[in-house]
Scaffold this motif. Structure first.
Motif, PDB file in Angstrom:
ATOM      1  N   ALA A   1      -3.266   3.059  14.078  1.00 26.39           N
ATOM      2  CA  ALA A   1      -2.821   1.722  13.669  1.00 26.39           C
ATOM      3  C   ALA A   1      -2.742   1.614  12.151  1.00 26.39           C
ATOM      4  O   ALA A   1      -3.121   0.608  11.563  1.00 26.39           O
ATOM      5  CB  ALA A   1      -3.778   0.665  14.232  1.00 26.39           C
ATOM      6  N   LEU A   2      -2.266   2.660  11.495  1.00 23.39           N
ATOM      7  CA  LEU A   2      -2.258   2.693  10.035  1.00 23.39           C
ATOM      8  C   LEU A   2      -0.978   2.094   9.465  1.00 23.39           C
ATOM      9  O   LEU A   2       0.115   2.278  10.005  1.00 23.39           O
ATOM     10  CB  LEU A   2      -2.395   4.136   9.549  1.00 23.39           C
ATOM     11  N   ASP A   3      -1.131   1.388   8.359  1.00 23.85           N
ATOM     12  CA  ASP A   3      -0.003   0.904   7.569  1.00 23.85           C
ATOM     13  C   ASP A   3       0.236   1.942   6.475  1.00 23.85           C
ATOM     14  O   ASP A   3      -0.610   2.129   5.602  1.00 23.85           O
ATOM     15  CB  ASP A   3      -0.339  -0.453   6.956  1.00 23.85           C
ATOM     16  N   PRO A   4       1.375   2.646   6.475  1.00 22.57           N
ATOM     17  CA  PRO A   4       1.549   3.756   5.530  1.00 22.57           C
ATOM     18  C   PRO A   4       1.515   3.333   4.068  1.00 22.57           C
ATOM     19  O   PRO A   4       1.087   4.119   3.216  1.00 22.57           O
ATOM     20  CB  PRO A   4       2.913   4.340   5.914  1.00 22.57           C
ATOM     21  N   GLU A   5       1.944   2.122   3.746  1.00 22.78           N
ATOM     22  CA  GLU A   5       1.883   1.673   2.356  1.00 22.78           C
ATOM     23  C   GLU A   5       0.437   1.556   1.889  1.00 22.78           C
ATOM     24  O   GLU A   5       0.100   1.920   0.756  1.00 22.78           O
ATOM     25  CB  GLU A   5       2.611   0.336   2.192  1.00 22.78           C
ATOM     26  N   VAL A   6      -0.416   1.061   2.766  1.00 22.12           N
ATOM     27  CA  VAL A   6      -1.837   0.950   2.422  1.00 22.12           C
ATOM     28  C   VAL A   6      -2.464   2.335   2.348  1.00 22.12           C
ATOM     29  O   VAL A   6      -3.292   2.615   1.472  1.00 22.12           O
ATOM     30  CB  VAL A   6      -2.575   0.063   3.439  1.00 22.12           C
ATOM     31  N   VAL A   7      -2.059   3.223   3.249  1.00 24.35           N
ATOM     32  CA  VAL A   7      -2.580   4.586   3.219  1.00 24.35           C
ATOM     33  C   VAL A   7      -2.184   5.268   1.909  1.00 24.35           C
ATOM     34  O   VAL A   7      -2.972   6.018   1.320  1.00 24.35           O
ATOM     35  CB  VAL A   7      -2.072   5.392   4.431  1.00 24.35           C
TER      36      VAL A   7
END
Length: 359
Positions: free
Chosen positions: A122-128
């Motif tokens: 459930a990752l948001d790539p921008e936050v990652v």
């Protein structure tokens, strides 16, 4: 009960539970601190938590996608009706927690929440991506891995430019062979030819280090950016290995066809000239490649001397022979040189006199 009696009773209880089965399995602090178990024993028990006892039973309930009960991640008092209506809003809260932790430079908290969201997929790539930036200072390797995860998420979302930005950061920090492959592939798709060529050159270098064929990789690099000298050189070396000598000469002449050119370019260029018996053109380069690798290119010097004699360039052949004699004299191998020159002279007409030792 006295304090000592309580401690002793607790110790006996732990020992009995440990011996009886898995009732206390996973109580690593108790095993380590109260029973004074050696490190090899409590580490072995820790390794078995996921595969034995209640730890294994608990993990068996986890879904294949890393979630629990279809994605249930909600407060205890939420009923099934509210869950169906609200969906995964608590997962979204966890995403916001990661974003807030990263924004506040809270690396430890960010790492914990990141791993939870990674398990839940459930990752948001921008936050990652921002989390990876936060990781760079303490651990380049962890940061590179986070960039790779962001890369995969952007790939899944169909965002090639953001994917490429992630891979650019990963190869900057901790480059791997597959990273360069992906970087080159996406750069080519986006028509970023110079970047694709640079990635392919780096890929070719790693392939050669592991004794793999890099000829097609260098050919792609040169096709993407002919102005990239490293791509041109790598492609040229691949061509000469394939005995495509005329193509090698044409390709490398712009970067190797003058005496002060880079050593790495002169070697394949000179060998290609010799393969086509163009000894007069090879003569200015042969001594340089011999000095660099005497054990490899002695035959090339002999070929040039013999070729010059065949073409009636006796003075130039003698000058090169004297230079070779001085080299071997300093190396203490004069006898071997004398034999080589005598043999070479016997094979060619006109011959050259054996150079004498200096007085």
């Amino acid at each position: 009960m006295a304090e000592g009696d309580i401690g002793e009773a607790l110790r006996r209880l732990l020992e009995a539970g440990w011996q009886s089965g898995d009732a206390t399995r996973g109580d690593l602090p108790g095993l380590r601190d109260l029973l004074d178990a050696p490190e090899r024993e409590w580490k072995a028990e820790r390794a078995g938590v996921e595969t034995e006892g209640w730890g294994a039973r608990l993990l068996s309930c986890e879904d294949d996608n890393g979630r629990w009960a279809g994605g249930a991640f909600a407060p205890r008092d939420v009923d099934s009706r509210e869950w169906r209506e609200a969906g995964h809003r608590w997962t979204d809260r966890t995403r916001r927690l990661l974003a807030r932790s990263v924004e506040n430079n809270q690396l430890a908290t960010s790492a914990l929440v990141f791993r939870k969201l990674q398990r839940m997929k459930a990752l948001d790539p921008e936050v990652v991506y921002r989390y990876a930036e936060l990781c760079e200072n303490p651990s380049r390797k962890d940061a590179a891995e986070a960039y790779r995860i962001a890369f995969q998420e952007f790939q899944r979302l169909g965002e090639p430019r953001r994917s490429l930005a992630c891979m650019n950061q990963a190869v900057r920090l901790d480059p791997r062979l597959e990273d360069y492959r992906e970087q080159a592939r996406i750069a080519e798709a986006l028509h970023e030819r110079a970047l694709a060529a640079a990635a392919l050159v780096n890929l070719g270098v790693l392939l050669e280090r592991t004794a793999q064929d890099a000829s097609e990789t260098y050919a792609r690099a040169y096709a993407n950016d002919p102005s990239n000298a490293a791509a041109r050189l790598g492609h040229g070396r691949a061509l000469i290995a394939q005995e495509r000598h005329a193509e090698t000469i044409e390709l490398l002449k712009p970067i190797a066809g003058y005496p002060s050119s880079p050593e790495e370019a002169r070697e394949p260029y000179c060998l290609a000239l010799l393969a086509l018996e163009r000894v007069e053109e090879a003569e200015p380069f042969v001594w340089g490649i011999f000095e660099r690798k005497p054990g490899v290119h002695l035959e090339a010097v002999h070929t040039v001397i013999g070729g010059l004699l065949d073409r009636d360039h006796r003075g130039r052949a003698l000058g090169l022979a004297r230079r070779l004699g001085e080299f071997f004299r300093k190396a203490g191998r004069r006898r071997g040189f004398m034999f080589d020159i005598a043999e070479l002279s016997a094979k060619n007409t006109p011959s050259i006199p054996v150079p004498e030792d200096p007085p």
